[in-house]
Design an enzyme around this catalytic site. Sequence first.
Site, short mmCIF file in Angstrom:
data_model
loop_
_atom_site.label_atom_id
_atom_site.label_comp_id
_atom_site.label_asym_id
_atom_site.label_seq_id
_atom_site.Cartn_x
_atom_site.Cartn_y
_atom_site.Cartn_z
NE ARG A 115 37.31 35.87 83.89
CZ ARG A 115 37.48 36.65 84.96
NH1 ARG A 115 36.47 36.97 85.74
NH2 ARG A 115 38.68 37.11 85.25
CG HIS A 159 41.39 35.48 89.63
ND1 HIS A 159 40.23 35.60 88.89
CD2 HIS A 159 41.13 36.13 90.80
CE1 HIS A 159 39.32 36.27 89.56
NE2 HIS A 159 39.84 36.61 90.74
CD GLU A 205 38.47 42.73 90.14
OE1 GLU A 205 38.96 42.96 91.26
OE2 GLU A 205 37.25 42.71 89.93
CG ASN A 333 36.15 41.58 86.67
OD1 ASN A 333 35.87 41.07 85.58
ND2 ASN A 333 37.02 41.04 87.51
CE1 TYR A 335 31.31 41.33 92.07
CE2 TYR A 335 33.15 42.11 90.74
CZ TYR A 335 32.45 41.07 91.32
OH TYR A 335 32.87 39.79 91.14
CD GLU A 394 35.35 38.64 88.92
OE1 GLU A 394 35.02 39.22 89.98
OE2 GLU A 394 36.48 38.16 88.72
C1 NOJ Z 1 36.64 40.51 92.00
C2 NOJ Z 1 37.65 39.41 92.05
O1 NOJ Z 1 38.11 39.14 90.77
C3 NOJ Z 1 37.13 38.15 92.73
O2 NOJ Z 1 38.21 37.33 92.97
C4 NOJ Z 1 36.37 38.51 93.98
O3 NOJ Z 1 36.00 37.39 94.71
C5 NOJ Z 1 35.18 39.34 93.60
N1 NOJ Z 1 35.64 40.56 92.98
C6 NOJ Z 1 34.27 39.72 94.76
O4 NOJ Z 1 34.95 40.55 95.63
#
Ligand code: NOJ
Length: 489
Positions: A115, A159, A205, A333, A335, A394
């Site tokens: 991606r 992005h 995002e 995404n 995390y 992500e």
């Molecule tokens: C989400 C973002 O899409 C990406 O650009 C960023 O580097 C990562 N998170 C890590 O923070």
Amino acid sequence: MVSRFSRRELAKLAGLSALGMAMPAGAAEKKGKQADLRFTPAPFPRGFVWGTATSSYQIEGAVNEDGRGPSIWDTFSHTADKIADHSNGDRANEHYHRYKEDVQLIKSLGVKAYRFSIAWPRVFPEGSGAPNPKGLDFYNRLIDELLANGIEPYATLYHWDLPQALEDRVGGWRSSDTSKAFGDYSGYVAARISDRVKNIFTLNEAGRFLNFGYGWGIDAPGLKLPTAELNQARHNVVLGHGLAVQAIRASARKGTKVGIAENIAACVPAFATPENIRATELATRELNASLLGVTLEGKYTDGFLEYSGKDAPKFTPEELKIIGSKTDFVGLNIYAPQFYIAASDKKPGWDVLPFPSSFPHMNSEWLRIGPEVIYWTPKIAAKIWNIDTIYISENGTSSEDKLRDNGKVYDLDRISFLRNYLTQLQRATAEGVPIKGYFLWSLMDNFEWIFGYEKRFGVYHVDFQTQARTPKLSAAFYRDVVAKNAIGP
Ligand code: NOJ
């Protein structure tokens, strides 16, 4: 149990384990049987898409080459004191020139999907109007190189590197002219790449770039808009997404799949009781109402409109229809757990619990560790919005990532993080949550926005002086997971 040992015996065992030594010889035999160390890795579904991800401004460099126009991130990173290490993306990973080498890095992970994002100001230096063919040429070269190496390209159209010209001319996402320009740009690109690119993400995002860039002044373009204007900018962004979906449908090859990649407000039940799970469903819907929710429902929730009151965005029914244009997949995404939720007797039926300061986090402070988020969030999203195809667009972490004298990077914390998250992801797929693929962020260390090059998210280490790429231990770990299509303990 402990009381069965004398103090001296305990001290001896502790000493041995501190030295990394195994049980004293003969101890296992005395127990009568050698421990069985075989294990069965937990499988992912057949055909699960394993990938890795990057974005244009974070890796490309070459900001003044082949007719690229400036983006709001060029302007922002060149503004004093905006970036922690005073760096910028001028050079970054020089991926614009090293893309062939980088495709080999992807290939050697064994992944079959990549991606990447397309820089709008390379394609339309002024945001709209005359295209710059040389800009798209770069992505055509990249796409061809990926395909020649058996890697499926997944392109993201936005992005965060908005053409500066649009920010200057119309106020960027403050204006629906930007939404329209995004639709046109998306259609232009899709017409030219969809013979080879089958999956297109519109925005990446929105929740991050709007809040941080237009609400809190932390990211580009550095604005702190009042709530009503921020809500209008949100609306323009989702309108841009809807226009892009329609333009892609109109101009791409039949069968091209399209969806958003969103940092969904990730809600997790504080602990799993039916009441807390139900509360988490309600919270997920409300806390995502102004972005992901409206794209999937084609309407704002009553809760959001009520809560926003006079600050609610202005919109027409026709716009809501566009925003709710049907997509083929949803990219999440994921995390960190953002909100732990508990059921409440009071309206609206859920509480967001405060985080104790002792809650563990990774090397990036915002990256709280809660592997269960990658289980609950897709599961709940699939249920409340009836989604049939989810990609984890992500997931990953930064780590200290010291390159040792022996040329190795022992990023054990990243491996631990990934192992725990992938274990929860596997669990979700085994229960039938429709997650079709996973893109590890990131292929290689890169420009981590306001943290510059200080935060390293790659499974390849990058020396930004020499541009040498070195696989970290996590690259071997990920290759093993991908090869087995399974995760072990
Ligand atoms: C989400 C973002 O899409 C990406 O650009 C960023 O580097 C990562 N998170 C890590 O923070």
